[in-house]
Design a protein around this motif. Structure first.
Motif, PDB file in Angstrom:
ATOM      1  N   TRP A  54       7.921 -82.451 -82.876  1.00  0.00           N
ATOM      2  CA  TRP A  54       7.006 -81.609 -83.376  1.00  0.00           C
ATOM      3  C   TRP A  54       6.494 -80.590 -82.234  1.00  0.00           C
ATOM      4  O   TRP A  54       6.494 -81.016 -81.331  1.00  0.00           O
ATOM      5  N   THR A  55       6.322 -79.355 -82.547  1.00  0.00           N
ATOM      6  CA  THR A  55       5.952 -78.401 -81.619  1.00  0.00           C
ATOM      7  C   THR A  55       5.003 -77.518 -82.182  1.00  0.00           C
ATOM      8  O   THR A  55       4.897 -77.408 -83.464  1.00  0.00           O
ATOM      9  N   LEU A  56       4.180 -76.639 -81.345  1.00  0.00           N
ATOM     10  CA  LEU A  56       3.375 -75.676 -81.711  1.00  0.00           C
ATOM     11  C   LEU A  56       4.145 -74.350 -81.662  1.00  0.00           C
ATOM     12  O   LEU A  56       4.773 -73.863 -80.674  1.00  0.00           O
ATOM     13  N   LEU A  57       4.195 -73.530 -82.812  1.00  0.00           N
ATOM     14  CA  LEU A  57       4.928 -72.186 -82.709  1.00  0.00           C
ATOM     15  C   LEU A  57       4.147 -70.964 -82.535  1.00  0.00           C
ATOM     16  O   LEU A  57       4.501 -70.075 -81.643  1.00  0.00           O
ATOM     17  N   ASP A  58       2.661 -70.865 -82.682  1.00  0.00           N
ATOM     18  CA  ASP A  58       2.098 -69.758 -82.402  1.00  0.00           C
ATOM     19  C   ASP A  58       1.580 -69.545 -81.312  1.00  0.00           C
ATOM     20  O   ASP A  58       0.885 -68.590 -80.780  1.00  0.00           O
ATOM     21  N   THR A  59       2.197 -70.353 -80.201  1.00  0.00           N
ATOM     22  CA  THR A  59       1.704 -69.777 -78.698  1.00  0.00           C
ATOM     23  C   THR A  59       3.333 -69.550 -78.014  1.00  0.00           C
ATOM     24  O   THR A  59       3.286 -69.386 -76.659  1.00  0.00           O
ATOM     25  N   THR A  60       4.316 -69.655 -78.938  1.00  0.00           N
ATOM     26  CA  THR A  60       5.490 -69.106 -78.121  1.00  0.00           C
ATOM     27  C   THR A  60       5.914 -67.785 -77.930  1.00  0.00           C
ATOM     28  O   THR A  60       7.014 -67.333 -77.407  1.00  0.00           O
ATOM     29  N   ASP A  61       5.089 -66.854 -78.417  1.00  0.00           N
ATOM     30  CA  ASP A  61       5.365 -65.314 -78.361  1.00  0.00           C
ATOM     31  C   ASP A  61       4.821 -64.968 -76.915  1.00  0.00           C
ATOM     32  O   ASP A  61       4.930 -63.690 -76.639  1.00  0.00           O
ATOM     33  N   VAL A  62       4.141 -65.739 -76.182  1.00  0.00           N
ATOM     34  CA  VAL A  62       3.550 -65.415 -75.073  1.00  0.00           C
ATOM     35  C   VAL A  62       4.242 -65.993 -73.726  1.00  0.00           C
ATOM     36  O   VAL A  62       4.577 -67.046 -73.728  1.00  0.00           O
ATOM     37  N   ALA A  63       4.614 -65.064 -72.679  1.00  0.00           N
ATOM     38  CA  ALA A  63       5.204 -65.618 -71.620  1.00  0.00           C
ATOM     39  C   ALA A  63       4.267 -65.229 -70.403  1.00  0.00           C
ATOM     40  O   ALA A  63       3.310 -64.577 -70.365  1.00  0.00           O
ATOM     41  N   TYR A  64       4.524 -66.248 -69.310  1.00  0.00           N
ATOM     42  CA  TYR A  64       3.581 -66.094 -68.047  1.00  0.00           C
ATOM     43  C   TYR A  64       4.552 -65.780 -66.898  1.00  0.00           C
ATOM     44  O   TYR A  64       5.709 -66.002 -66.664  1.00  0.00           O
ATOM     45  N   LYS A  65       4.213 -65.005 -66.016  1.00  0.00           N
ATOM     46  CA  LYS A  65       4.873 -64.627 -64.691  1.00  0.00           C
ATOM     47  C   LYS A  65       5.139 -65.874 -63.686  1.00  0.00           C
ATOM     48  O   LYS A  65       4.390 -66.561 -63.701  1.00  0.00           O
ATOM     49  N   ARG A  66       6.439 -65.706 -63.368  1.00  0.00           N
ATOM     50  CA  ARG A  66       6.640 -66.880 -62.175  1.00  0.00           C
ATOM     51  C   ARG A  66       7.095 -65.925 -61.125  1.00  0.00           C
ATOM     52  O   ARG A  66       7.227 -64.809 -61.093  1.00  0.00           O
ATOM     53  N   VAL A 126       5.037 -76.903 -75.963  1.00  0.00           N
ATOM     54  CA  VAL A 126       4.443 -78.136 -75.818  1.00  0.00           C
ATOM     55  C   VAL A 126       5.115 -78.957 -77.384  1.00  0.00           C
ATOM     56  O   VAL A 126       5.252 -78.442 -78.271  1.00  0.00           O
ATOM     57  N   TRP A 127       5.644 -79.829 -76.993  1.00  0.00           N
ATOM     58  CA  TRP A 127       6.398 -81.109 -77.604  1.00  0.00           C
ATOM     59  C   TRP A 127       5.642 -82.287 -77.999  1.00  0.00           C
ATOM     60  O   TRP A 127       5.212 -82.948 -77.106  1.00  0.00           O
TER      61      TRP A 127
END
Length: 201
Positions: free
Chosen positions: A107-119, A129-130
Motif C-alpha cells: 500500500w502507498t499514499l497517493l495524495d503526496t506524490t504530486d510534489v517534488a523536492y529539489k536535489r 511511502v509504502w
C-alpha cells in the motif's frame, strides 16, 4: 486535511529513517531436541508471526501512450481490496486504512506524490511511502508518460516488517509519471502529475 497528511508523511519518513539506521536482526538458535528452553526465555521471546500467504494480485493502470491528452491521474477510489489482517495491522500502527492505495500486502499514499523536492544538480525527487506486510524485495520505478524516461526508486533501508518504507524517486523533470511497485507477486501502479516543487521544513 491535505497539509496535515503531508506533515504526517514527513514524520513517517523521519521515523522510519531512524528505525532503519538502528534496526538489528537477531536469530535465536533452536534448543536441542532433548532440552527445553529456559522458562525466562520462553516468557520473554515470542515466535515471529508468519505473514498470511498472499495470492498474486495487481491493481492500477498500465503506462498510457505518449499521445495521451492530459495526465490521467489515478484516484484513490480505484484501489484494490485491503485484507482484514492488513487493516488490523494498520490500526495497530495508528494508520488510517482509507487513506492508502494498493492491494493485498502492498500500500502507498497517493495524495503526496504530486510534489517534488529539489536535489543536487538539475533533478528533483518525489518522496513516496509504502507499507508492506512481508520481507521481500520491494522495487519501485517511474516512467515518464510523455518521454518514456525510466527511473528506479532509492531507499536507504532496511526497515522493519511489517511497516512503512520510504522510496525516493529521482526525476529528471516534473510532469506526468507512471509509478509501479512490485513485492513478490503483488503489483501496484498509479499515475501522478508531479506539478510543483515543495519545500522541506
Amino acid at each position: 486535511m491535505r497539509g496535515s497528511r503531508v506533515a504526517v508523511v514527513l514524520v513517517l519518513l523521519a521515523t522510519v529513517s531512524a528505525c532503519g539506521r538502528s534496526a538489528v536482526s537477531a536469530r535465536i538458535p533452536a534448543p536441542a531436541p532433548s532440552s527445553s528452553p529456559p522458562s525466562s526465555l520462553a516468557a520473554s521471546v515470542s515466535a515471529p508471526s508468519s505473514p498470511v500467504p498472499r495470492p498474486a494480485v495487481t491493481v492500477g493502470p498500465g503506462v498510457p501512450g505518449k499521445k495521451t491528452k492530459g495526465c490521467p491521474v489515478t484516484k484513490l477510489r480505484s484501489r484494490g481490496d485491503m485484507p482484514q489482517d492488513v487493516g488490523e495491522q494498520f490500526r495497530q500502527e495508528q494508520l488510517t486504512p482509507g487513506d492508502w492505495y494498493g492491494v493485498g500486502g502492498l500500500w502507498t499514499l497517493l495524495d503526496t506524490t504530486d510534489v517534488a523536492y529539489k536535489r543536487s544538480g538539475e533533478t528533483v525527487a518525489v518522496k513516496t511511502v509504502w507499507w508492506r506486510d512481508r520481507d521481500e524485495a520491494l522495487t519501485v520505478e517511474a516512467v515518464s508518460v510523455k518521454t518514456g524516461e525510466t527511473v528506479r526508486g532509492e531507499s536507504p533501508g532496511p526497515y522493519p516488517v511489517p511497516g512503512v518504507q520510504p522510496i525516493s524517486l529521482p526525476l529528471p523533470h516534473l510532469g506526468c509519471w507512471h509509478v509501479s511497485a512490485s513485492l513478490g507477486g503483488t503489483k501496484v501502479s498509479f499515475i501522478t502529475d508531479v506539478a510543483r516543487i515543495g519545500v522541506l521544513d
